[in-house]
Design a protein around this motif. Sequence first.
Motif, PDB file in Angstrom:
ATOM      1  N   GLY A 159      10.718  65.960  19.956  1.00 30.75           N
ATOM      2  CA  GLY A 159      11.578  65.177  20.831  1.00 30.75           C
ATOM      3  C   GLY A 159      11.087  63.747  20.912  1.00 30.75           C
ATOM      4  O   GLY A 159       9.935  63.504  21.252  1.00 30.75           O
ATOM      5  N   GLN A 160      11.931  62.791  20.600  1.00 25.34           N
ATOM      6  CA  GLN A 160      11.539  61.385  20.603  1.00 25.34           C
ATOM      7  C   GLN A 160      12.012  60.653  21.849  1.00 25.34           C
ATOM      8  O   GLN A 160      11.669  59.488  22.046  1.00 25.34           O
ATOM      9  CB  GLN A 160      12.089  60.687  19.357  1.00 25.34           C
ATOM     10  N   GLN A 161      12.772  61.327  22.687  1.00 26.61           N
ATOM     11  CA  GLN A 161      13.297  60.694  23.896  1.00 26.61           C
ATOM     12  C   GLN A 161      12.452  61.009  25.126  1.00 26.61           C
ATOM     13  O   GLN A 161      12.855  60.731  26.244  1.00 26.61           O
ATOM     14  CB  GLN A 161      14.732  61.155  24.155  1.00 26.61           C
ATOM     15  N   ALA A 172      17.242  69.194  28.492  1.00 27.20           N
ATOM     16  CA  ALA A 172      18.449  68.357  28.518  1.00 27.20           C
ATOM     17  C   ALA A 172      18.363  67.155  27.597  1.00 27.20           C
ATOM     18  O   ALA A 172      19.321  66.391  27.484  1.00 27.20           O
ATOM     19  CB  ALA A 172      18.712  67.890  29.950  1.00 27.20           C
ATOM     20  N   ARG A 173      17.225  66.977  26.923  1.00 33.45           N
ATOM     21  CA  ARG A 173      17.057  65.818  26.048  1.00 33.45           C
ATOM     22  C   ARG A 173      17.174  66.239  24.585  1.00 33.45           C
ATOM     23  O   ARG A 173      16.888  67.377  24.225  1.00 33.45           O
ATOM     24  CB  ARG A 173      15.715  65.141  26.303  1.00 33.45           C
ATOM     25  N   SER A 174      17.544  65.303  23.740  1.00 33.59           N
ATOM     26  CA  SER A 174      17.709  65.594  22.317  1.00 33.59           C
ATOM     27  C   SER A 174      16.367  65.841  21.648  1.00 33.59           C
ATOM     28  O   SER A 174      15.347  65.263  22.031  1.00 33.59           O
ATOM     29  CB  SER A 174      18.423  64.440  21.617  1.00 33.59           C
ATOM     30  N   PHE A 175      16.375  66.712  20.632  1.00 29.54           N
ATOM     31  CA  PHE A 175      15.170  66.972  19.846  1.00 29.54           C
ATOM     32  C   PHE A 175      15.559  67.410  18.445  1.00 29.54           C
ATOM     33  O   PHE A 175      16.672  67.923  18.225  1.00 29.54           O
ATOM     34  CB  PHE A 175      14.286  68.038  20.512  1.00 29.54           C
ATOM     35  N   VAL A 196      17.741  69.180  11.771  1.00 28.82           N
ATOM     36  CA  VAL A 196      19.004  68.889  12.431  1.00 28.82           C
ATOM     37  C   VAL A 196      18.646  68.539  13.873  1.00 28.82           C
ATOM     38  O   VAL A 196      17.549  68.842  14.334  1.00 28.82           O
ATOM     39  CB  VAL A 196      19.981  70.082  12.386  1.00 28.82           C
ATOM     40  N   THR A 197      19.550  67.897  14.572  1.00 19.75           N
ATOM     41  CA  THR A 197      19.257  67.447  15.929  1.00 19.75           C
ATOM     42  C   THR A 197      20.065  68.237  16.947  1.00 19.75           C
ATOM     43  O   THR A 197      21.288  68.379  16.821  1.00 19.75           O
ATOM     44  CB  THR A 197      19.560  65.943  16.092  1.00 19.75           C
ATOM     45  N   PHE A 198      19.351  68.745  17.954  1.00 18.05           N
ATOM     46  CA  PHE A 198      19.979  69.408  19.093  1.00 18.05           C
ATOM     47  C   PHE A 198      20.021  68.432  20.263  1.00 18.05           C
ATOM     48  O   PHE A 198      19.052  67.702  20.511  1.00 18.05           O
ATOM     49  CB  PHE A 198      19.176  70.645  19.504  1.00 18.05           C
ATOM     50  N   GLY A 199      21.122  68.432  21.003  1.00 16.45           N
ATOM     51  CA  GLY A 199      21.206  67.568  22.173  1.00 16.45           C
ATOM     52  C   GLY A 199      22.577  67.591  22.803  1.00 16.45           C
ATOM     53  O   GLY A 199      23.545  68.079  22.197  1.00 16.45           O
ATOM     54  N   PRO A 200      22.697  67.048  23.997  1.00 13.73           N
ATOM     55  CA  PRO A 200      23.978  67.067  24.720  1.00 13.73           C
ATOM     56  C   PRO A 200      25.115  66.393  23.972  1.00 13.73           C
ATOM     57  O   PRO A 200      26.274  66.778  24.130  1.00 13.73           O
ATOM     58  CB  PRO A 200      23.650  66.314  26.029  1.00 13.73           C
ATOM     59  N   GLU A 201      24.770  65.374  23.167  1.00 15.20           N
ATOM     60  CA  GLU A 201      25.808  64.633  22.444  1.00 15.20           C
ATOM     61  C   GLU A 201      25.844  64.980  20.964  1.00 15.20           C
ATOM     62  O   GLU A 201      26.493  64.291  20.177  1.00 15.20           O
ATOM     63  CB  GLU A 201      25.568  63.120  22.603  1.00 15.20           C
TER      64      GLU A 201
END
Length: 496
Positions: free
Chosen positions: A477-479, A414-417, A436-441
């Motif tokens: 993932g940095q979050q 569920a977190r961006s990566f 590229v970034t994958f994530g909910p937003e």
Amino acid sequence: TDERNHQAGDVDGNKAEIDAAVALANEYPDIVKVIAVGNEAMVHWATQYYVAPSIILKWVNHLQNLKANDKLPSDIWITSSDNYESWGGGETVYRTADLESLIKAVDYVSLHTYPFHETHYDPEFWAVPDSEQQLSPNEQAARAVERAINHAKAQYQGTADYIKSLNIDKPVHIGETGWASISSGSYGAKGSKAADEYKLKLYYDLMRAWTNEERMSCFYFEAFDEKWKDAGDPDGSENHFGLITLDGQAKYPLWDLVDKGIFDGLARDGKPVTKTFGGDSAAMQSGVLPVPLLSDLGILKIKSVNSNRRLGNPVTESRYIIAHDELDPDNGAESNDMSYPSAEVKLNIWEGSCNIQMSKDKIVQVTVGTNPDGWWGCGLEIQPDESAGEGVIGENLSEFKTGKLHFEIQGDCARSFNLGFQSGKFVAGNQVNNFVTFGPEESFRLTDDWKSHSIPIVEIDKGAEFSSITGVLYLHGQQGGDGKSVRLRRIFYSKE
């Protein structure tokens, strides 16, 4: 510091520590016998605290000059304590002019070897082969630990052979090794199953026998458990490398010393030294973890390679296949215009922050870490071998600049990566993360269903050097991690 300079180091901080070491060595010459500059500082995977060999060399030379000018005891030994690869015993990328100068400058090489950790990172040597499945669990464990010792011996020998190839005569000693008895994570019941007291004794006894036979000093890590190394997880393996517990119980390797009265009259916090498990062998045996079967392991290294091409030569085929259950360059000989990588690809975990493996049906599964405040990362990394040209560290995908990266992805993280590829090397200061970034937003989102992506390379490229692609795929993932999964399949590059 907040602004790390891996090529210069923390000059003020380093000088203060060196000055303190010199003062202690001069004040207590009967106690201080070795000054080691740096502790596992030169390993390339230590992205947060890596120190270039030139910095280690500078301080080693400084100490040697003090010794030559009678400002240090003449019999003190100067070295650096580091991983076998940092001493040139593994990947050729470590073998630099600065390292050669450092080997010449130290009084002996202090080599660290931890097969325990590699039961997780490189478990093929550890797992039970088909030929041993009929053995008892204890016999399987004994064979596995023997392989672990042979793993350590190979790392030592690789380092010794490299030093010999430089025409340098320098002693090599084991500066650090050990085995944990408890692990809540990668080495315990849900991981490589290496951590228990039975295997600890096997390793300790075999390591002592080998180093004694070879007349090598061995700094065994460690005497007592330490609860501060992984304070957030009391059962974390880093807390349990001791031969004696925090409350003074001698673990299985030392039971015979308790019986012999070696510890009589000694106490820890007022308590006499006793045996773990109350000295009950059956109770100790009940905690022995069965070594995983080799047949149950996922794929940790992609060995399908194009043996007709040397690493560094441009990939000329139209499609470059990483992991695909249908596209097979070998299946169509030269007619299908596809290629496998020019060298093996390792599924590499960064600093133990997650797990990654590939199933036999070529699905790459990443299980992210569980530290919500930290980071996690892993990659599919090109492994140069002796046949690669000097300075060649990656794949030449220059002809794919205007192409696409294809993959199917599914998962519940569920977190961006970030997801993409890497060029260059971190330690050389030229690594570029292209993603590229994958994530909910984000515009790229992870779903429970498989979704196919064909992303133009120009949308991923952040300034890559395409003649040296070192990570053909990476996730970062940095979050922090939520312990969930990301799965990928049908991974390949195309020119169009």
